[in-house]
Design a protein around this motif. Structure first.
Motif, PDB file in Angstrom:
ATOM      1  N   PHE A  45       0.824  -1.204   0.000  1.00  0.00           N
ATOM      2  CA  PHE A  45       0.000   0.000   0.000  1.00  0.00           C
ATOM      3  C   PHE A  45       0.860   1.257   0.000  1.00  0.00           C
ATOM      4  N   LEU A  46       0.452   2.221  -0.804  1.00  0.00           N
ATOM      5  CA  LEU A  46       1.039   3.545  -0.743  1.00  0.00           C
ATOM      6  C   LEU A  46       0.591   4.224   0.549  1.00  0.00           C
ATOM      7  N   PRO A  47       1.315   5.244   1.000  1.00  0.00           N
ATOM      8  CA  PRO A  47       0.866   5.978   2.188  1.00  0.00           C
ATOM      9  C   PRO A  47      -0.514   6.581   1.960  1.00  0.00           C
ATOM     10  N   PRO A  48      -1.322   6.711   2.991  1.00  0.00           N
ATOM     11  CA  PRO A  48      -2.660   7.293   2.830  1.00  0.00           C
ATOM     12  C   PRO A  48      -2.599   8.778   2.508  1.00  0.00           C
ATOM     13  N   TYR A  49      -3.676   9.274   1.929  1.00  0.00           N
ATOM     14  CA  TYR A  49      -3.828  10.701   1.614  1.00  0.00           C
ATOM     15  C   TYR A  49      -2.723  11.207   0.685  1.00  0.00           C
ATOM     16  N   SER A  50      -2.238  10.345  -0.206  1.00  0.00           N
ATOM     17  CA  SER A  50      -1.115  10.738  -1.064  1.00  0.00           C
ATOM     18  C   SER A  50      -1.327  10.307  -2.508  1.00  0.00           C
ATOM     19  N   PRO A  51      -2.390  10.774  -3.173  1.00  0.00           N
ATOM     20  CA  PRO A  51      -2.593  10.362  -4.566  1.00  0.00           C
ATOM     21  C   PRO A  51      -1.475  10.831  -5.493  1.00  0.00           C
ATOM     22  N   GLU A  52      -0.769  11.910  -5.085  1.00  0.00           N
ATOM     23  CA  GLU A  52       0.297  12.414  -5.955  1.00  0.00           C
ATOM     24  C   GLU A  52       1.477  11.449  -6.035  1.00  0.00           C
ATOM     25  N   LEU A  53       1.559  10.481  -5.121  1.00  0.00           N
ATOM     26  CA  LEU A  53       2.649   9.515  -5.142  1.00  0.00           C
ATOM     27  C   LEU A  53       2.357   8.322  -6.037  1.00  0.00           C
ATOM     28  N   ASP A  54       1.192   8.270  -6.633  1.00  0.00           N
ATOM     29  CA  ASP A  54       0.782   7.133  -7.459  1.00  0.00           C
ATOM     30  C   ASP A  54       0.984   7.469  -8.932  1.00  0.00           C
ATOM     31  N   PRO A  55       1.934   6.836  -9.627  1.00  0.00           N
ATOM     32  CA  PRO A  55       2.140   7.128 -11.055  1.00  0.00           C
ATOM     33  C   PRO A  55       0.939   6.783 -11.913  1.00  0.00           C
ATOM     34  N   ASP A  56       0.048   5.920 -11.425  1.00  0.00           N
ATOM     35  CA  ASP A  56      -1.138   5.584 -12.202  1.00  0.00           C
ATOM     36  C   ASP A  56      -2.076   6.773 -12.354  1.00  0.00           C
ATOM     37  N   GLU A  57      -1.969   7.770 -11.482  1.00  0.00           N
ATOM     38  CA  GLU A  57      -2.782   8.967 -11.650  1.00  0.00           C
ATOM     39  C   GLU A  57      -2.443   9.651 -12.979  1.00  0.00           C
ATOM     40  N   LEU A  58      -1.185   9.571 -13.409  1.00  0.00           N
ATOM     41  CA  LEU A  58      -0.783  10.142 -14.690  1.00  0.00           C
ATOM     42  C   LEU A  58      -1.320   9.300 -15.844  1.00  0.00           C
ATOM     43  N   VAL A  59      -1.406   7.989 -15.643  1.00  0.00           N
ATOM     44  CA  VAL A  59      -2.016   7.119 -16.652  1.00  0.00           C
ATOM     45  C   VAL A  59      -3.479   7.488 -16.825  1.00  0.00           C
ATOM     46  N   ASN A  60      -4.182   7.665 -15.703  1.00  0.00           N
ATOM     47  CA  ASN A  60      -5.600   7.993 -15.761  1.00  0.00           C
ATOM     48  C   ASN A  60      -5.837   9.327 -16.468  1.00  0.00           C
ATOM     49  N   ALA A  61      -4.993  10.317 -16.176  1.00  0.00           N
ATOM     50  CA  ALA A  61      -5.134  11.614 -16.835  1.00  0.00           C
ATOM     51  C   ALA A  61      -4.857  11.498 -18.331  1.00  0.00           C
ATOM     52  N   ASP A  62      -3.847  10.705 -18.692  1.00  0.00           N
ATOM     53  CA  ASP A  62      -3.520  10.496 -20.101  1.00  0.00           C
ATOM     54  C   ASP A  62      -4.679   9.818 -20.825  1.00  0.00           C
ATOM     55  N   LEU A  63      -5.287   8.826 -20.184  1.00  0.00           N
ATOM     56  CA  LEU A  63      -6.424   8.125 -20.781  1.00  0.00           C
ATOM     57  C   LEU A  63      -7.562   9.083 -21.077  1.00  0.00           C
ATOM     58  N   LYS A  64      -7.961   9.872 -20.097  1.00  0.00           N
ATOM     59  CA  LYS A  64      -9.104  10.760 -20.279  1.00  0.00           C
ATOM     60  C   LYS A  64      -8.814  11.864 -21.289  1.00  0.00           C
ATOM     61  N   HIS A  65      -7.553  12.263 -21.385  1.00  0.00           N
ATOM     62  CA  HIS A  65      -7.186  13.289 -22.356  1.00  0.00           C
ATOM     63  C   HIS A  65      -7.106  12.717 -23.774  1.00  0.00           C
ATOM     64  N   SER A  66      -6.787  11.417 -23.901  1.00  0.00           N
ATOM     65  CA  SER A  66      -6.544  10.816 -25.208  1.00  0.00           C
ATOM     66  C   SER A  66      -7.796  10.236 -25.862  1.00  0.00           C
ATOM     67  N   LEU A  67      -8.859  10.025 -25.097  1.00  0.00           N
ATOM     68  CA  LEU A  67     -10.077   9.491 -25.704  1.00  0.00           C
ATOM     69  C   LEU A  67     -10.629  10.480 -26.731  1.00  0.00           C
ATOM     70  N   PRO A  68     -11.264   9.990 -27.795  1.00  0.00           N
ATOM     71  CA  PRO A  68     -11.784  10.886 -28.840  1.00  0.00           C
ATOM     72  C   PRO A  68     -12.681  11.969 -28.274  1.00  0.00           C
ATOM     73  N   LYS A  69     -12.485  13.187 -28.765  1.00  0.00           N
ATOM     74  CA  LYS A  69     -13.275  14.321 -28.267  1.00  0.00           C
ATOM     75  C   LYS A  69     -14.324  14.774 -29.280  1.00  0.00           C
ATOM     76  N   GLN A  70     -14.024  14.612 -30.557  1.00  0.00           N
ATOM     77  CA  GLN A  70     -14.962  15.065 -31.583  1.00  0.00           C
ATOM     78  C   GLN A  70     -16.088  14.061 -31.816  1.00  0.00           C
ATOM     79  N   HIS A  71     -15.772  12.777 -31.662  1.00  0.00           N
ATOM     80  CA  HIS A  71     -16.776  11.727 -31.889  1.00  0.00           C
ATOM     81  C   HIS A  71     -16.894  10.906 -30.613  1.00  0.00           C
TER      82      HIS A  71
END
Length: 230
Positions: free
Chosen positions: A119-145
């Motif tokens: 487990f990562l330390p509590p109250y520390s989402p900034e320590l999780d590299p998967d947060e960057l994966v999640n942001a990349d996913l939501k930014h990369s999904l099609p926006k026009q269609h």
């Protein structure tokens, strides 16, 4: 944990759950002056969930599912991971209640040589590299269609992860952020294995959130404050 993984020839993976909704607001667009830009989408509301897991070697594994994120779903993910690795997988996750559920603990107890959870330390989402994966996913999904139904949204999500699987340099780049660079450094870092004794459970009373060095520092140190010690 790093030393044990090296000795076992195992792999350290960081995993997290992410939800994608049909009515998400993402991206920007150009429009005629005086007229609001409009992106057409379905009036139906639907969503899909995913669990990506990444390593500093540039490997990515994922599972996309339509149902809610439950202990039963979480047990499927390490079971699938174990099929891809001969040595043990050290899976680093946050403190989500599903990760700490009895069913997940029972599955791990039945497969001690396949997967171990930390487990990562509590109250520390900034320590999780998967947060960057999640942001990349939501930014990369099609926006026009936009996806018109849940099946299309799930297909778009799978396409993103499969594309990233062929781009290990991007996956390795997720670990380059100022708050997650500790994963690449040889600095001490507190992870908590599932099955630790009560006195070592960071979620119990008497433990305060970790302190993290300023982002401007080239190194990120994390420590727990305990009663009478640091």
């Amino acid at each position: 944990m790093r030393a044990r993984a090296r000795a076992e020839g195992g792999e350290i993976l960081f995993a997290d759950q992410v939800g994608i909704r049909s009515d998400r607001v993402a991206g920007r667009a150009w429009g005629e002056k005086g007229r609001t830009a409009v992106v057409r989408r379905s009036g139906n509301r639907f969503s899909v969930n995913a669990v990506p897991a990444i390593s500093t070697r540039g490997r990515m594994h994922f599972m996309v599912f339509a149902e809610s994120f439950t202990a039963e779903v979480m047990c499927r993910f390490p079971d699938r991971l174990a099929g891809h690795f001969d040595p043990k997988v050290h899976l680093v996750v946050d403190g989500h209640s599903v990760h700490r559920s009895r069913k997940v603990r029972d599955w791990l107890a039945a497969h001690p040589d396949d997967v171990e959870m930390h487990f990562l330390p509590p109250y520390s989402p900034e320590l999780d590299p998967d947060e960057l994966v999640n942001a990349d996913l939501k930014h990369s999904l099609p926006k026009q269609h936009r996806a018109r139904n849940q099946a299309e949204l799930a297909a778009e999500t799978r396409r993103f992860f499969r594309r990233r699987q062929r781009q290990p340099h991007i996956v390795r780049g997720y670990f380059g952020g100022p708050h997650v660079r500790y994963v690449l450094d040889e600095n001490p870092m507190s992870f908590w294995s599932i099955g630790s004794g009560p006195s070592e459970d960071p979620g119990r009373r008497g433990h305060r959130p970790p302190t993290v060095a300023a982002a401007a520092s080239p190194e990120v140190h994390v420590s727990y404050h305990r009663e009478g010690c640091r």
